[in-house]
Enzyme design. Structure first.
Site, short mmCIF file in Angstrom:
data_model
loop_
_atom_site.label_atom_id
_atom_site.label_comp_id
_atom_site.label_asym_id
_atom_site.label_seq_id
_atom_site.Cartn_x
_atom_site.Cartn_y
_atom_site.Cartn_z
N HIS A 101 0.82 -1.21 0.00
CA HIS A 101 0.00 0.00 0.00
C HIS A 101 0.85 1.26 0.00
O HIS A 101 0.40 2.31 -0.43
CB HIS A 101 -0.99 -0.02 1.16
CG HIS A 101 -2.14 -0.93 0.89
ND1 HIS A 101 -2.17 -2.22 1.33
CD2 HIS A 101 -3.26 -0.75 0.14
CE1 HIS A 101 -3.27 -2.80 0.89
NE2 HIS A 101 -3.95 -1.94 0.16
N GLU A 159 -11.35 -10.59 -4.82
CA GLU A 159 -9.91 -10.50 -4.57
C GLU A 159 -9.38 -11.73 -3.84
O GLU A 159 -8.25 -11.74 -3.39
CB GLU A 159 -9.56 -9.22 -3.81
CG GLU A 159 -10.30 -9.02 -2.52
CD GLU A 159 -9.92 -7.72 -1.80
OE1 GLU A 159 -8.88 -7.15 -2.09
OE2 GLU A 159 -10.70 -7.30 -0.93
N ASP A 210 -4.62 -8.44 -4.22
CA ASP A 210 -4.78 -9.57 -3.30
C ASP A 210 -5.03 -10.86 -4.06
O ASP A 210 -4.57 -11.92 -3.66
CB ASP A 210 -5.93 -9.30 -2.32
CG ASP A 210 -5.44 -8.47 -1.13
OD1 ASP A 210 -4.33 -8.75 -0.65
OD2 ASP A 210 -6.14 -7.54 -0.73
N CYS A 213 -9.97 -3.01 -10.13
CA CYS A 213 -9.43 -1.88 -9.37
C CYS A 213 -8.06 -2.16 -8.79
O CYS A 213 -7.45 -1.30 -8.18
CB CYS A 213 -10.40 -1.45 -8.27
SG CYS A 213 -10.67 -2.72 -7.04
C1 PEP Z 1 -6.68 -5.36 -4.38
O1 PEP Z 1 -6.45 -6.20 -3.50
O2 PEP Z 1 -6.45 -5.55 -5.58
C2 PEP Z 1 -7.21 -4.04 -4.01
C3 PEP Z 1 -7.57 -3.18 -4.93
O3 PEP Z 1 -7.29 -3.73 -2.69
P1 PEP Z 1 -6.02 -3.35 -1.80
O4 PEP Z 1 -4.86 -3.10 -2.72
O5 PEP Z 1 -6.37 -2.13 -1.03
O6 PEP Z 1 -5.83 -4.56 -0.96
MG MG Z 2 -7.26 -5.99 -1.50
#
Ligand code: PEP
Ligand code: MG
Length: 531
Positions: A185, A421, A445, A492
């Site tokens: 992140h 995910e 994920d 996403c």
């Molecule tokens: C993902 O897991 O692809 C996602 C968009 O959520 P995050 O990156 O916040 O885990």
């Molecule tokens: Mg995620």
């Protein structure tokens, strides 16, 4: 001149003075080898009290008796409170690390103060958090802050997601980090803020970080320390070409991402809070495809109230002027920490007590967020999305809570969706599709769980295979399930911006791609080039 190769995390070029920074908040509990006990806690507590006394003396001198520096006295009194100290001691005696015990007690006291009737006493929760932050920073040896006097390229071991979220892109020209990975992140936030980033570079390569000039090439993943004149000129030319290209892309700001045959793909942006909305609008996004609402919690010192959440959602929805805003319910846990959640240390936090699991367990907290969301729904085009789904029963429970809240506070029309995910969600996507209005595929994920590669482990950086057939099969399976059920489907995760896959996504039936705001126009251009 020294040339260091690292991992390209976010593109673009930064040129400026290197500045070594340490973590501001000690968010990570050390491993057992470095465990600290009661003695260390006492030393940290005494050092914190000494710092506060010094600050108190300086402040009294400045205020010259006009007002007293009494709030510091209150903070010092917490450090002398016998009950509080005994509680920390008992957790350490149970086997917790001093930092972990401190976080736990802090969370308990913050909650205790927040539950009191008097406004004045509720305000004291902030003092508790403040004073514990100070102790925890000393305990983890992370006292130095991130304040930069002049625009600089920061050099660090790594940053927590919330520290990255707090960076000011006008001051932070670039990030050189040792540990973070492409799908952490920290990296995602750096992309969202448009800060060129290279990881896998050890700070010890610098002889005197703070004095050296660097060029950071985020496209190639290379850092030049004390570059020579020739290299500087090369990069000046590259930066000029980049600027020109960005200017050119602005022509697409108000144009749809339509293929030559007329199929429109919505290009949305990912965001973490209202701070990013201006950038999302400036980059011509058709909407927000993923608002990581946990960052609103992570930027707060205590649980945000329903009113605070409502106001934030209302402002975001209003600012987006009717464009779709997909708000993901709080996905705290794993690398996204907020101390006051008091989450226990876990061996495998990515597969642990996180996201929807916390929400379905602590439904009071979840319902506060849902109430705020539904109340805000009349200010824009809201879609609510649940993360980390693995089973139909979870979706049903989420919808039931949503219904209960709707009966309490009412709402304007909104869509309900889930993230795909986990491999489990992709494999049962047919069943899940019957329950919701849309899917958004979280490839970060999904890749981590499918390929069994920890997205936080820098040693595995080379093994993230974004084109792995297993990952793409699960994506395809989810898209097909969505199409059969007649619901829309987006992506996403970071894979959405992978231009080598854009054509395949479009052909597979993906309706929406949500990327960092800085990538929106490039992706629009890519879609418009397709047949
Ligand atoms: C993902 O897991 O692809 C996602 C968009 O959520 P995050 O990156 O916040 O885990
Ligand atoms: Mg995620």
């Amino acid at each position: 001149m020294k040339i260091v190769a690292g991992n390209p995390i976010n593109g673009g070029v930064a040129y400026g003075k290197a500045r070594l920074v340490d973590r501001k908040k000690g968010n990570t509990v050390p491993d057992s080898a470095k465990k600290k006990g009661w003695k260390e806690f006492l030393a940290a507590k005494d050092a914190a009290a000494a710092q506060l006394r010094k600050a108190q003396a300086a402040l009294s001198e400045k205020l010259k008796g006009q007002e007293d520096a009494g709030f510091l006295e209150i903070q010092i009194s917490f450090l002398e409170n016998e009950n509080l100290l005994n509680t920390v001691k008992s957790y350490i005696e149970e086997g917790k690390d001093a930092l972990e015990a401190s976080k736990k007690v802090c969370g308990e006291y913050v909650q205790r103060f927040l539950g009191l009737d008097s406004e004045y006493m509720r305000e004291r929760a902030k003092d508790v958090r403040d004073v514990f932050d100070r102790v925890e920073n000393i305990l983890s040896g992370t006292e130095a802050g991130m304040e930069l006097e002049e625009p600089s390229v920061i050099v660090c071991t790594d940053l927590s997601p919330s520290e990255t979220a707090e960076l000011n892109p006008e001051k932070v020209l670039g990030i050189i980090a040792q540990k973070s990975t492409t799908y952490s992140h920290m990296a995602i936030m750096a992309r969202m803020l448009g800060i060129p980033t290279v990881t896998g570079v050890d700070a010890r390569i610098f002889d005197e970080p703070g004095g050296e000039t660097v060029i950071l090439d985020g496209d190639e993943g290379v850092v030049y320390i004390n570059p020579d004149g020739e290299m500087i000129r090369t990069y000046e030319r590259k930066a000029a070409a980049d600027r020109k290209r960005k200017e050119g892309l602005k022509a697409l700001l108000n144009k749809p991402a339509c293929t030559k045959s007329g199929r429109e793909i919505k290009i949305y942006a990912n965001a973490a809070g209202e701070e990013e909305i201006k950038t999302v609008a400036e980059n011509g996004a058709d909407g927000i495809g993923l608002l990581r609402s946990e960052f609103i919690y992570m930027r707060s010192d205590a649980y945000p109230t329903e009113e605070q959440l409502f106001e934030t959602y209302r402002r975001i929805l209003s600012e987006m002027e009717g464009k779709k805003v997909v708000i993901r319910t709080v996905d705290i846990g794993a690398d996204k920490a907020a101390g006051y959640f008091c989450l226990d240390h876990e061996e495998n936090p990515a597969m642990g007590y996180r996201g929807i699991r916390i929400c379905l367990d602590r439904t009071d907290l979840f319902k506060t967020q849902l109430r705020a969301l539904l109340r805000a729904s009349k200010y824009g085009n809201l879609a609510i999305m649940f993360p980390m789904i693995t089973d139909v029963s979870e979706v049903k429970r989420c919808k039931k809570l949503l219904d209960e809240v709707r009966r309490e506070v009412g709402s304007a029309p909104f869509e309900t969706g889930i993230m795909i995910e986990t491999p489990a969600a992709a494999l049962i996507s047919d069943k899940l599709a019957a329950e919701v209005d849309f899917f958004s595929i979280g490839t970060n994920d999904l890749m981590q769980f499918t390929l069994a590669v920890d997205r936080m482990n820098p040693k595995l950086e080379g093994t993230y295979d974004r084109y792995h057939p297993a990952l793409l099969m699960l994506v395809e399976m989810s898209v097909k399930a969505a199409k059969r059920a007649g619901i829309w489907v987006g992506i996403c995760g970071e894979l959405a911006g992978e231009e080598k896959l854009t054509e395949w996504f479009v052909q597979s039936g993906v309706d929406e791609l949500s990327v960092s705001a800085s990538c929106v126009l490039e992706l629009k251009e890519k879609v418009r080039s397709l047949d």
